[in-house]
Design a protein around this motif. Sequence first.
Motif, PDB file in Angstrom:
ATOM      1  N   THR A  78       7.726 -12.184  12.192  1.00 61.23           N
ATOM      2  CA  THR A  78       8.202 -13.009  11.089  1.00 61.23           C
ATOM      3  C   THR A  78       7.261 -12.874   9.894  1.00 61.23           C
ATOM      4  N   ARG A  79       7.647 -13.484   8.781  1.00 59.60           N
ATOM      5  CA  ARG A  79       6.783 -13.482   7.600  1.00 59.60           C
ATOM      6  C   ARG A  79       5.429 -14.119   7.925  1.00 59.60           C
ATOM      7  N   ARG A  80       5.440 -15.204   8.706  1.00 63.60           N
ATOM      8  CA  ARG A  80       4.201 -15.882   9.081  1.00 63.60           C
ATOM      9  C   ARG A  80       3.322 -14.961   9.924  1.00 63.60           C
ATOM     10  N   ASP A  81       3.946 -14.202  10.836  1.00 63.22           N
ATOM     11  CA  ASP A  81       3.181 -13.276  11.668  1.00 63.22           C
ATOM     12  C   ASP A  81       2.494 -12.221  10.811  1.00 63.22           C
ATOM     13  N   VAL A  82       3.217 -11.688   9.836  1.00 62.55           N
ATOM     14  CA  VAL A  82       2.648 -10.668   8.949  1.00 62.55           C
ATOM     15  C   VAL A  82       1.425 -11.213   8.225  1.00 62.55           C
ATOM     16  N   ARG A  83       1.548 -12.438   7.736  1.00 59.69           N
ATOM     17  CA  ARG A  83       0.424 -13.058   7.022  1.00 59.69           C
ATOM     18  C   ARG A  83      -0.781 -13.225   7.940  1.00 59.69           C
ATOM     19  N   ARG A  84      -0.564 -13.650   9.179  1.00 62.68           N
ATOM     20  CA  ARG A  84      -1.663 -13.847  10.128  1.00 62.68           C
ATOM     21  C   ARG A  84      -2.349 -12.520  10.446  1.00 62.68           C
ATOM     22  N   ILE A  85      -1.548 -11.458  10.624  1.00 62.03           N
ATOM     23  CA  ILE A  85      -2.121 -10.149  10.932  1.00 62.03           C
ATOM     24  C   ILE A  85      -2.934  -9.643   9.752  1.00 62.03           C
ATOM     25  N   GLU A  86      -2.408  -9.795   8.552  1.00 62.31           N
ATOM     26  CA  GLU A  86      -3.131  -9.338   7.357  1.00 62.31           C
ATOM     27  C   GLU A  86      -4.444 -10.089   7.187  1.00 62.31           C
TER      28      GLU A  86
END
Length: 269
Positions: free
Chosen positions: A94-102
């Motif tokens: 999800t968008r939230r997952d992408v932010r956490r990974i970044e």
Amino acid sequence: MLSFRPSRAIPLIAALAIAALAALAVFSVQSAQASLGDRTLREGDRGKDVRALQQLLRRAGFPGRVTGVFNHRTWLKVRTVERELELPVNGVVTRRDVRRIELALRPSDGSGGFSADAKDVRQRASVAGQEAAGAKAVLTDDGVAIPPANAPQAVKDVIEAGNRIASKPYRYGGGHGKWEDSGYDCSGSVSYALHGGNLLDSPMPSGSFTRWGEAGKGEWITIYTHSGHIYMVVAGLRFDTSGRAETGSRWQKAMRSPSGFAVRHPKGL
């Protein structure tokens, strides 16, 4: 004689089919051009955003081709990252997952004023020689730990080693090929800190720690591990890659549930 009269429904069905195909074509083009985070990604998806995800995973240390196809190998890598960052382990991005990974991959300084290594040196220098009263380590605002005065020297050395990599980014496989690395994964981080205390000769994956040391909690150091993740608590502070994205440091005051983890400790500690 029977005569055949075309049904009025046939042109309507054909029109609907054409409209559906046109909508599908537009969706396919939009999906191919989507930026990472614009849509939720699942196994089987294709597009520019899938390529960006695969490039992000390569930055995190996962080898593999950047194909733009969310295949099963990509799904497995995503699940590994989800376990590491305490995200729902479902292989869905999800968008939230992408932010956490970044955030997990970003050097903790973020400002460009100091490199991560330079910031680590400055932070460690700020607490050099300091010791905390009692049996608990103290966490500074800079994310480095001050060891307890009455802790065994091995524990102080583990804390000092942990301080050296506290703000380095997460990198899958980091710390396993060499001790001094640009980033560390969960087991690489714990291995590095234990090595600093002369408690470990070579890096180990998290699954191997389920049989390392002695069972149960330790007086000074407790390791929580399973095949997918590892962290430890040293003199009351948690040392864990999964919280670094939020705090900027592997050292954290907050604890996490030990459910599902094997609990081990170094002999005598």
